[in-house]
Scaffold this motif. Structure first.
Motif, PDB file in Angstrom:
ATOM      1  N   ASN A  13      12.050   3.855  -1.925  1.00  0.00           N
ATOM      2  CA  ASN A  13      11.779   4.035  -0.493  1.00  0.00           C
ATOM      3  C   ASN A  13      12.541   5.205   0.102  1.00  0.00           C
ATOM      4  O   ASN A  13      12.018   5.955   0.933  1.00  0.00           O
ATOM      5  CB  ASN A  13      12.129   2.760   0.264  1.00  0.00           C
ATOM      6  CG  ASN A  13      11.224   1.601  -0.102  1.00  0.00           C
ATOM      7  OD1 ASN A  13      10.027   1.779  -0.300  1.00  0.00           O
ATOM      8  ND2 ASN A  13      11.795   0.405  -0.189  1.00  0.00           N
ATOM      9  N   ASN A 132       0.555   6.335  -1.955  1.00  0.00           N
ATOM     10  CA  ASN A 132       1.956   6.034  -2.268  1.00  0.00           C
ATOM     11  C   ASN A 132       2.882   6.302  -1.086  1.00  0.00           C
ATOM     12  O   ASN A 132       3.915   5.646  -0.933  1.00  0.00           O
ATOM     13  CB  ASN A 132       2.410   6.846  -3.479  1.00  0.00           C
ATOM     14  CG  ASN A 132       1.844   6.309  -4.782  1.00  0.00           C
ATOM     15  OD1 ASN A 132       1.447   5.152  -4.871  1.00  0.00           O
ATOM     16  ND2 ASN A 132       1.804   7.148  -5.807  1.00  0.00           N
ATOM     17  N   ILE A 135       3.716   3.389   1.331  1.00  0.00           N
ATOM     18  CA  ILE A 135       4.616   2.310   0.900  1.00  0.00           C
ATOM     19  C   ILE A 135       5.975   2.363   1.591  1.00  0.00           C
ATOM     20  O   ILE A 135       6.415   1.364   2.180  1.00  0.00           O
ATOM     21  CB  ILE A 135       4.767   2.330  -0.636  1.00  0.00           C
ATOM     22  CG1 ILE A 135       3.401   2.122  -1.284  1.00  0.00           C
ATOM     23  CG2 ILE A 135       5.765   1.272  -1.095  1.00  0.00           C
ATOM     24  CD1 ILE A 135       3.383   2.389  -2.776  1.00  0.00           C
ATOM     25  N   ASN A 139       7.539  -0.486   4.188  1.00  0.00           N
ATOM     26  CA  ASN A 139       8.780  -1.164   3.811  1.00  0.00           C
ATOM     27  C   ASN A 139       9.897  -0.929   4.825  1.00  0.00           C
ATOM     28  O   ASN A 139      10.823  -1.735   4.938  1.00  0.00           O
ATOM     29  CB  ASN A 139       9.235  -0.692   2.426  1.00  0.00           C
ATOM     30  CG  ASN A 139       8.356  -1.251   1.328  1.00  0.00           C
ATOM     31  OD1 ASN A 139       7.746  -2.296   1.477  1.00  0.00           O
ATOM     32  ND2 ASN A 139       8.278  -0.546   0.213  1.00  0.00           N
ATOM     33  N   TYR A 189       3.700  -2.910  -2.752  1.00  0.00           N
ATOM     34  CA  TYR A 189       2.618  -2.649  -1.824  1.00  0.00           C
ATOM     35  C   TYR A 189       1.242  -2.888  -2.420  1.00  0.00           C
ATOM     36  O   TYR A 189       0.266  -2.955  -1.702  1.00  0.00           O
ATOM     37  CB  TYR A 189       2.708  -1.203  -1.311  1.00  0.00           C
ATOM     38  CG  TYR A 189       1.936  -0.958  -0.056  1.00  0.00           C
ATOM     39  CD1 TYR A 189       2.423  -1.402   1.178  1.00  0.00           C
ATOM     40  CD2 TYR A 189       0.725  -0.280  -0.080  1.00  0.00           C
ATOM     41  CE1 TYR A 189       1.717  -1.180   2.342  1.00  0.00           C
ATOM     42  CE2 TYR A 189       0.010  -0.059   1.086  1.00  0.00           C
ATOM     43  CZ  TYR A 189       0.522  -0.505   2.291  1.00  0.00           C
ATOM     44  OH  TYR A 189      -0.184  -0.281   3.449  1.00  0.00           O
ATOM     45  N   ASN A 190       1.131  -2.989  -3.727  1.00  0.00           N
ATOM     46  CA  ASN A 190      -0.215  -3.086  -4.300  1.00  0.00           C
ATOM     47  C   ASN A 190      -0.374  -4.202  -5.320  1.00  0.00           C
ATOM     48  O   ASN A 190      -1.112  -4.068  -6.286  1.00  0.00           O
ATOM     49  CB  ASN A 190      -0.655  -1.741  -4.902  1.00  0.00           C
ATOM     50  CG  ASN A 190       0.296  -1.256  -5.971  1.00  0.00           C
ATOM     51  OD1 ASN A 190       1.080  -2.041  -6.504  1.00  0.00           O
ATOM     52  ND2 ASN A 190       0.247   0.023  -6.287  1.00  0.00           N
TER      53      ASN A 190
END
Length: 649
Positions: A13, A132, A135, A139, A189-190
């Motif tokens: 992150n 991507n 994400i 978060n 996330y996926n």
């Protein structure tokens, strides 16, 4: 910054947020680098050579001006012949130095017919990068997304093979069938409740059933739910309303319904369904069998933190019905994208739907903006045209501005130059600048430029219609009805022509459509008219060139049938957006066949100007001398604001 987009670990992150900060801080430099990269690659294509021969070796501001001076701003009809040539077998270097590997088809619900956009293998990498980047943003605002799954309802559409052998398919179908999606890293996330086999099932009904079944079985693990567009998610809720008993039966006996015949889909779902689960079936049955489905999402999936759907643009009208089902969950619009290009990210995903703005990522394409003038707070009619020719909608192209030069509060039409062969292409979206994140502007999506209703000199765009319908539906909500869908068309068969608005309503309780009050519905017609712009009101009240607006209420499930019709004509379940302006005669006939109530103003309507002339005539003055109350009432009328209207039964 390297091009194509840099790769990073989507589970990191901190690295993701730093990358977004770098992109937005260095937006101007990255935009120049993007354009240089695009032109360097494609300078020898037939398309670009037809406009200029540019030495890219020393690309600078002067070279940028040469590009802008020589390469025209175009729309789809201008580039369509080039795309069709490639689709028919000619080499990709007509427009792109890199091989065109497929065509991405638009939904076709905005302009009427699907468009085909060129795409390359590298473009898929760019989309993966874009996904991507969502994400770390999510978060940042929502904790513990790694401790559960997402119930995202995703669908594919069968491809069409062009004469060249290249596939033409919706952009989301392309992504879901790619290795980038299938081999995605398992980050927070996926991780989905839906197995890939259910997402890739070509039968949309089997796909929907199986994805909902998997979502119900894994209800305790679901932390977020959603679909791409609000309309698709609501279609899933409607599907659940129709099939919850059968779904509960499957859970109760541990067996998938026999009509699920897709073998890979059936096998994947059977593994998740597992053994019989009487308690879970009873729990879901109890929730779905209640008197009202208000808050049903939170009831069935109690750990859900938010609903992820696009609710900007034409999707905004679904917000009330989503709030009805959601149980207070946030509605999150994460991204702004199209078949042409992926554009921007919502950096504040938990904001109110009305406050959603998208920050355009400067490495996705080269962005330019055509100013759209505003007058008295409204977009001028010149820039709300519905044509495909530049003559219909005149912009001064010398005023076109770059990404970092747009002005706060101003409106623009988006123009893109992509890595895949689109050069200065008008996307057709009208955006308003709401702020900046570092040096990258943030935009509110206003509306699609070419979605309007028109009878005379009036031009009603998508946003105007939405505002008017939103005002009118407030009259029926206290009666226990929710507006779930609407569309409209300009009926020019009548004299004068008039607007027809189709409404599909849902009852909050036990009342039904037969209980609709005619007077209230006529007030709804009046409220829509009063909420439209001054040009419409003038044509309607003063010029009498537009007849009374009509609302036609259709039975439950009508807009599902409209979606099915659109899908049968080549649209995609994922990308489908209910058209706010219906032009297809077949679609209008379908809607008309489902009408259960027609409502139109019964009164004769006179503009104030007419009444004033009538009242001031000598004969009328003499006639009123003996009726002081009526005379006083008329004087009061004449003191009304000129925009008001007198209705006489």
């Amino acid at each position: 910054m390297l091009l194509p987009p840099p790769h990073y670990d989507p589970n990191d992150n901190e690295a993701g947020m730093k990358l977004l900060e770098d992109l937005t801080t260095n937006a101007y430099q990255i935009q120049l680098q993007v354009l240089k990269e695009i032109l360097t690659r494609n300078a020898k294509t037939e398309y670009l050579k037809g406009y200029f021969n540019l030495n890219i070796g020393h690309f600078d501001v002067d070279a940028l001006q040469v590009f802008k001076k020589n390469v025209p701003v175009v729309n789809y009809e201008d580039i369509k012949p080039y795309i069709e040539r490639i689709a028919n077998g000619e080499p990709s270097d007509i427009i792109s130095a890199q091989p065109i590997t497929e065509f991405l088809t638009s939904s076709g619900t905005s302009g009427g017919q699907p468009k085909m956009m060129p795409s390359t293998d590298e473009d898929l990498e760019r989309k993966t990068f874009f996904y991507n980047m969502l994400i770390p943003v999510m978060n940042k605002y929502v904790d513990d997304l790694d401790k559960g799954k997402a119930m995202y309802l995703l669908f594919v559409k069968p491809e069409i093979r062009t004469p060249s052998g290249l596939m033409a398919r919706p952009v989301l179908t392309s992504y879901y069938k790619s290795n980038s999606f299938r081999n995605r890293p398992f980050n927070r996330y996926n991780v989905y409740t839906s197995p890939d086999e259910t997402i890739l099932c070509p039968d949309s009904k089997q796909s929907m059933y199986c994805q909902l079944l998997c979502g119900l079985v894994q209800r305790d693990e679901v932390l977020r739910v959603g679909a791409v567009f609000a309309s698709a998610f609501l279609r899933a809720i409607k599907f659940l309303e129709d099939y919850w008993k059968e779904l509960c039966s499957n859970i109760r006996i541990g067996h998938v319904s026999d009509w699920i015949t897709d073998p890979s889909c059936r096998n994947a779902v059977s593994l998740i369904l597992g053994r019989a689960n009487q308690d879970l079936a009873n729990l879901i049955e109890n929730e779905c069998g209640g008197e009202s489905w208000e808050g049903i999402i939170k009831k069935i999936w109690p750990r859900t933190k938010y609903i992820e759907v696009i609710v900007t643009g034409s999707m905004a009208q679904y917000i009330p019905i989503l709030e009805f089902y959601s149980g207070g969950l946030p509605l999150v619009s994460t991204m702004y994208a199209s078949s042409e290009c992926y554009f921007g990210i919502n950096f504040k995903p938990l904001c109110k739907p009305s406050d959603v703005s998208y920050t355009l990522l400067p490495n996705m394409a080269y962005f330019e903006f055509l100013p759209v003038e505003k007058s008295n707070g409204e977009l001028t009619q010149e820039f709300q045209c519905n044509g495909i020719s530049d003559q219909d909608c005149q912009h001064d192209e010398t005023e076109i501005v770059d990404l970092t030069n747009v002005k706060l509060g101003h409106c623009y039409e988006l123009v893109v130059t992509t890595f895949t062969g689109l050069y200065r292409y008008r996307v057709g979206d009208i955006l308003m600048v709401t702020g900046f994140h570092n040096n990258a502007p943030q935009f509110w999506f206003v509306h699609r430029k070419n979605v309007i209703l028109s009878i005379d000199t009036d031009k009603t765009n998508e946003e105007d219609l939405l505002k008017a319908v939103t005002e009118a539906k407030l009259l029926i909500e206290p009666l226990g009805f929710l507006l779930t869908e609407y569309t409209a068309y300009a009926d020019t068969c009548s004299i004068p022509g008039h607007y027809v608005v189709f409404w599909e309503l849902k009852s909050k309780g036990s009342n039904n459509l037969s209980e609709l009050d005619t007077d209230i519905m006529e007030q709804c017609c009046s409220r829509v008219e009063e909420s439209l712009d001054s040009v419409y009101r003038r044509c309607r009240k003063k010029d009498n060139s537009i007849g009374p607006l009509e609302i036609r209420v259709v039975k439950d499930g009508t807009f599902d049938a409209l979606m099915d019709f659109s899908v049968s004509q080549g649209s995609s379940v994922n990308q489908y957006k209910t058209p706010r302006c219906i032009k297809s005669e077949e679609a209008i006939n379908l809607l008309d066949s489902k009408v259960v109530g027609r409502y139109v103003l019964r009164e004769t309507t006179f503009g104030i100007g007419f009444i004033a002339k009538w009242a001031c005539s000598h004969q009328v003055r003499q006639r009123f001398l003996g009726y002081p109350d009526l005379r006083v009432g008329l004087i009061d009328i004449l003191h009304l604001d000129a925009s008001k209207t007198l209705h006489i039964r």
